[in-house]
Write a protein that holds these residues in place. Structure first.
Motif, PDB file in Angstrom:
ATOM      1  N   SER A 140       0.802  -1.224   0.000  1.00 41.58           N
ATOM      2  CA  SER A 140       0.000   0.000   0.000  1.00 41.58           C
ATOM      3  C   SER A 140       0.832   1.270   0.000  1.00 41.58           C
ATOM      4  CB  SER A 140      -0.921   0.009   1.232  1.00 41.58           C
ATOM      5  OG  SER A 140      -0.170  -0.085   2.432  1.00 41.58           O
ATOM      6  N   GLY A 141       2.116   1.155  -0.254  1.00 37.43           N
ATOM      7  CA  GLY A 141       2.981   2.318  -0.218  1.00 37.43           C
ATOM      8  C   GLY A 141       3.563   2.682  -1.566  1.00 37.43           C
ATOM      9  N   VAL A 142       4.785   3.184  -1.546  1.00 40.24           N
ATOM     10  CA  VAL A 142       5.396   3.736  -2.747  1.00 40.24           C
ATOM     11  C   VAL A 142       5.653   2.679  -3.822  1.00 40.24           C
ATOM     12  CG1 VAL A 142       7.746   3.443  -1.866  1.00 40.24           C
ATOM     13  CG2 VAL A 142       7.255   5.257  -3.522  1.00 40.24           C
ATOM     14  N   LEU A 143       5.796   1.420  -3.415  1.00 38.22           N
ATOM     15  CA  LEU A 143       6.066   0.352  -4.381  1.00 38.22           C
ATOM     16  C   LEU A 143       4.794  -0.305  -4.915  1.00 38.22           C
ATOM     17  CD1 LEU A 143       9.080  -1.402  -2.599  1.00 38.22           C
ATOM     18  CD2 LEU A 143       9.162   0.186  -4.526  1.00 38.22           C
ATOM     19  N   ALA A 144       3.632   0.094  -4.391  1.00 38.12           N
ATOM     20  CA  ALA A 144       2.372  -0.528  -4.796  1.00 38.12           C
ATOM     21  C   ALA A 144       2.072  -0.376  -6.293  1.00 38.12           C
ATOM     22  CB  ALA A 144       1.220   0.023  -3.955  1.00 38.12           C
ATOM     23  N   PRO A 145       2.293   0.814  -6.904  1.00 34.30           N
ATOM     24  CA  PRO A 145       2.015   0.922  -8.346  1.00 34.30           C
ATOM     25  C   PRO A 145       2.814  -0.063  -9.192  1.00 34.30           C
ATOM     26  CG  PRO A 145       2.225   3.097  -7.363  1.00 34.30           C
ATOM     27  CD  PRO A 145       2.651   2.116  -6.316  1.00 34.30           C
TER      28      PRO A 145
END
Length: 351
Positions: A140-145
């Motif tokens: 759910s953070g910066v690596l989610a995309p």
């Protein structure tokens, strides 16, 4: 079961179940030296030895326990997320390969790092914490995309499309019989390799702990008026949930995963203490931190992409014959063996 749920509530009962399963798993994993990384390294080196036999025994015991329970009517996994939800074959392939490489660099998968942390291994503790943070960032953070993009490259519908038994036309009784035969073969293999009875006996318990998680959460779900997720032993997601809950919430919601993680830690620590195995281990010249941190990153992102860690996908998902889980664990094997071969390749001598 109904009385327990009425008195204590679903969360507390699930927490207790997770704690019990975790204690058993942690102690048995320590005693058996259960480790997917060690098994893959043996195969990569052409040495089919004790570590491979331990993994095979645990895996076959998990599959037999789960499929036998389904055949007996004690368990149904139709609603398990590994089967019912939309899955990702691209995620299983890419994430599995990443996880396999990562566990070789970090000298252990997520479950092994947690077990070793309980024995005083500070390398495993730090690596596990980094893995957990990366997993949360992937969820759910910066690596989610990036995770969502890679998962969407090749998706697969839930239901029969993800059910390997439905695809090959085999029922639970047949799967249990096949697993039983493979289990017997793995035991014979371990005996020929002179593996101590206490070690491969503990490996059986590791596998049965996975089956116990599935059966226990299913029985609670059947008795509860609320929706309860059917699950079993897995580490990346529950570790991330536990860490985030501890640092962001004054009160932590009870659940199976929340009991599982500390249960494994305490179980491993207790077993290590009883066997005089507690020992502080730090990073050193032969164990460079940067290698462990790279491995932690690859495992944290890879496990969220693959839908589970070496135990969550490889054991729990594999035991219910989730197609994506089997693909993921196969890629973990390939990634780990490839990484080992590359790392062991002689370096070219330059003038």
């Amino acid at each position: 079961m109904e009385n327990l749920l009425e008195i204590y509530g679903e969360g507390a009962v699930l927490f207790a179940l997770g704690g019990i399963v975790g204690l058993v798993f942690g102690a048995a994993a320590y005693q058996s030296k259960f480790c997917l990384r060690a098994a893959t390294i043996e195969v990569a080196q052409g040495q089919f030895g004790s570590r491979l036999s331990i993994w095979l025994i645990a895996f076959c015991a998990a599959v037999f326990g789960v499929q036998f329970s389904i055949a007996m009517g004690w368990l149904s996994v139709a609603d398990a997320r590994q089967l019912a939800n939309v899955g990702s074959l691209s995620g299983a392939i890419i994430g599995g390969l990443m996880f396999g490489v990562g566990m070789v660099l970090a000298r252990g998968c997520a479950s092994r790092l947690l077990v070793l942390s309980g024995t005083g291994n500070l390398r495993a503790l730090v690596t596990g914490l980094v893995l957990t943070v990366v997993a949360q960032a992937s969820l759910s953070g910066v690596l989610a995309p990036a995770r969502v993009y890679l998962s969407g490259l090749w998706s697969i519908q839930g239901g029969s499309a993800r059910d390997m038994l439905a695809l090959i036309g085999l029922n639970a009784s047949g799967a249990a019989a096949l697993a039983g035969i493979c289990f017997a073969g793995a035991l014979v293999f371990a005996m020929k390799k002179l593996v101590p009875v206490s070690q491969y006996g503990a490996a059986v318990i590791v596998g049965l702990a996975v089956a116990g998680g599935w059966v226990g959460t299913y029985q609670i779900a059947q008795a509860s008026f609320d929706v309860v997720s059917i699950t079993s032993v897995t580490f990346t997601g529950p570790s991330a949930d536990t860490l985030m809950a501890l640092v962001t919430a004054p009160t932590v919601p009870m659940g199976f995963g929340l009991g599982l993680v500390p249960g494994v830690f305490v179980g491993a620590a207790t077993a290590a203490a009883l066997m005089s195995g507690l020992r502080i281990q730090r990073f050193g010249p032969d164990t460079p931190m940067e290698r462990y941190l790279i491995g932690a990153f690859l495992m944290g992102f890879g496990s969220m992409l693959a839908g589970g860690c070496a135990v969550g996908a490889g054991m729990s998902g594999g035991a219910i014959f989730s197609l994506t889980a089997w693909v993921a664990v196969a890629c973990m094997w390939l990634g780990a063996m490839g990484a080992k071969l590359v790392l062991d390749r002689p370096q070219a001598v330059t003038a």
